[in-house]
Design a protein around this motif. Sequence first.
Motif, mmCIF file in Angstrom:
data_model
loop_
_atom_site.group_PDB
_atom_site.id
_atom_site.type_symbol
_atom_site.label_atom_id
_atom_site.label_comp_id
_atom_site.label_asym_id
_atom_site.label_seq_id
_atom_site.Cartn_x
_atom_site.Cartn_y
_atom_site.Cartn_z
ATOM 1 N N ARG A 14 34.920 30.455 52.872
ATOM 2 C CA ARG A 14 35.503 29.802 51.707
ATOM 3 C C ARG A 14 34.504 29.812 50.557
ATOM 4 N NH1 ARG A 14 38.883 24.868 52.017
ATOM 5 N NH2 ARG A 14 40.693 26.170 51.784
ATOM 6 N N GLU A 15 34.993 30.103 49.395
ATOM 7 C CA GLU A 15 34.188 30.061 48.176
ATOM 8 C C GLU A 15 34.524 28.751 47.471
ATOM 9 O OE1 GLU A 15 31.583 30.767 45.366
ATOM 10 O OE2 GLU A 15 31.879 32.269 46.912
ATOM 11 N N PRO A 16 33.560 27.824 47.382
ATOM 12 C CA PRO A 16 33.886 26.517 46.804
ATOM 13 C C PRO A 16 34.302 26.598 45.326
ATOM 14 C CG PRO A 16 31.618 26.557 47.634
ATOM 15 C CD PRO A 16 32.208 27.890 47.877
ATOM 16 N N ALA A 17 33.750 27.555 44.593
ATOM 17 C CA ALA A 17 34.037 27.627 43.158
ATOM 18 C C ALA A 17 35.112 28.676 42.857
ATOM 19 C CB ALA A 17 32.760 27.955 42.404
ATOM 20 N N PHE A 18 35.969 28.976 43.819
ATOM 21 C CA PHE A 18 36.958 30.041 43.652
ATOM 22 C C PHE A 18 37.908 29.775 42.481
ATOM 23 C CE2 PHE A 18 41.148 31.844 44.627
ATOM 24 C CZ PHE A 18 40.807 33.183 44.657
ATOM 25 N N VAL B 208 38.311 31.952 39.011
ATOM 26 C CA VAL B 208 39.584 32.560 38.623
ATOM 27 C C VAL B 208 39.941 32.154 37.199
ATOM 28 C CG1 VAL B 208 42.069 32.559 39.063
ATOM 29 C CG2 VAL B 208 40.473 32.826 40.945
ATOM 30 N N TRP B 209 39.812 30.862 36.886
ATOM 31 C CA TRP B 209 40.138 30.404 35.533
ATOM 32 C C TRP B 209 39.167 30.964 34.495
ATOM 33 C CZ3 TRP B 209 44.647 29.040 34.154
ATOM 34 C CH2 TRP B 209 45.501 28.418 35.053
ATOM 35 N N LYS C 171 37.758 33.966 34.663
ATOM 36 C CA LYS C 171 38.206 35.347 34.420
ATOM 37 C C LYS C 171 39.459 35.379 33.554
ATOM 38 C CE LYS C 171 36.196 37.693 38.341
ATOM 39 N NZ LYS C 171 36.397 38.614 39.446
ATOM 40 N N ILE C 172 40.375 34.460 33.783
ATOM 41 C CA ILE C 172 41.583 34.400 32.952
ATOM 42 C C ILE C 172 41.217 34.106 31.509
ATOM 43 C CG2 ILE C 172 43.679 33.045 32.502
ATOM 44 C CD1 ILE C 172 43.966 32.798 35.568
ATOM 45 N N ALA C 173 40.294 33.177 31.297
ATOM 46 C CA ALA C 173 39.876 32.846 29.931
ATOM 47 C C ALA C 173 39.178 34.025 29.268
ATOM 48 C CB ALA C 173 38.950 31.636 29.959
ATOM 49 N N GLU C 174 38.374 34.770 30.019
ATOM 50 C CA GLU C 174 37.708 35.948 29.457
ATOM 51 C C GLU C 174 38.733 36.997 29.032
ATOM 52 O OE1 GLU C 174 35.013 37.260 32.464
ATOM 53 O OE2 GLU C 174 33.615 35.599 32.133
ATOM 54 N N ARG C 175 39.743 37.212 29.858
ATOM 55 C CA ARG C 175 40.787 38.179 29.519
ATOM 56 C C ARG C 175 41.555 37.724 28.284
ATOM 57 N NH1 ARG C 175 42.226 42.345 33.355
ATOM 58 N NH2 ARG C 175 40.248 42.643 34.405
ATOM 59 N N ARG C 176 41.781 36.428 28.194
ATOM 60 C CA ARG C 176 42.504 35.887 27.051
ATOM 61 C C ARG C 176 41.698 36.094 25.769
ATOM 62 N NH1 ARG C 176 44.384 30.244 28.711
ATOM 63 N NH2 ARG C 176 45.830 31.177 30.156
ATOM 64 N N ASP C 177 40.385 35.892 25.838
ATOM 65 C CA ASP C 177 39.523 36.076 24.669
ATOM 66 C C ASP C 177 39.472 37.540 24.260
ATOM 67 O OD1 ASP C 177 38.995 33.388 24.629
ATOM 68 O OD2 ASP C 177 37.072 33.552 25.663
ATOM 69 N N ASP C 178 39.428 38.446 25.243
ATOM 70 C CA ASP C 178 39.367 39.878 24.941
ATOM 71 C C ASP C 178 40.646 40.355 24.270
ATOM 72 O OD1 ASP C 178 36.867 39.963 26.025
ATOM 73 O OD2 ASP C 178 37.506 40.827 27.946
ATOM 74 N N ALA C 179 41.766 39.853 24.696
ATOM 75 C CA ALA C 179 43.048 40.333 24.204
ATOM 76 C C ALA C 179 43.612 39.446 23.103
ATOM 77 C CB ALA C 179 44.040 40.420 25.364
ATOM 78 N N ALA C 180 42.800 38.573 22.511
ATOM 79 C CA ALA C 180 43.310 37.631 21.526
ATOM 80 C C ALA C 180 43.867 38.350 20.303
ATOM 81 C CB ALA C 180 42.220 36.647 21.131
ATOM 82 N N TRP C 181 43.142 39.332 19.780
ATOM 83 C CA TRP C 181 43.580 40.018 18.569
ATOM 84 C C TRP C 181 44.844 40.841 18.839
ATOM 85 C CZ3 TRP C 181 43.556 39.587 13.712
ATOM 86 C CH2 TRP C 181 43.787 40.660 12.875
#
Length: 102
Positions: free
Chosen positions: A23-27, A31-32, A34-44
């Motif tokens: 188990r990864e305690p910070a899973f 995940v969130w 990575k989602i935020a990074e993708r959101r920042d990359d695709a913002a424009w």
Amino acid sequence: MKSTDSPKSLQNTLTNWQVNPTREPAFRGLVWQKIAERRDDAAWIGFLRTHAIPAGGLLALALVVGAWSGHWQARAQAQEQRDALVTDYVHSLDARAMLVQR
């Protein structure tokens, strides 16, 4: 390709097979993140997709204004060149401006 195991032994193997992943305690946090990074990359790109009509309108307006401005600048430059040519021509015909060459 034939298997050497009988269907009964394969069934027993699959029945007894257990997977115990670590188990990864910070899973969830990862995940969130990575989602935020993708959101920042695709913002424009996302902004343009959601505002396609206004963005297209602004692009068309910029194109029209640029073409109109370029047209008027070219006309002004052509008029200046025409005026300079006419002035030079008239001066070349003026008898007072001609120098006597011997």
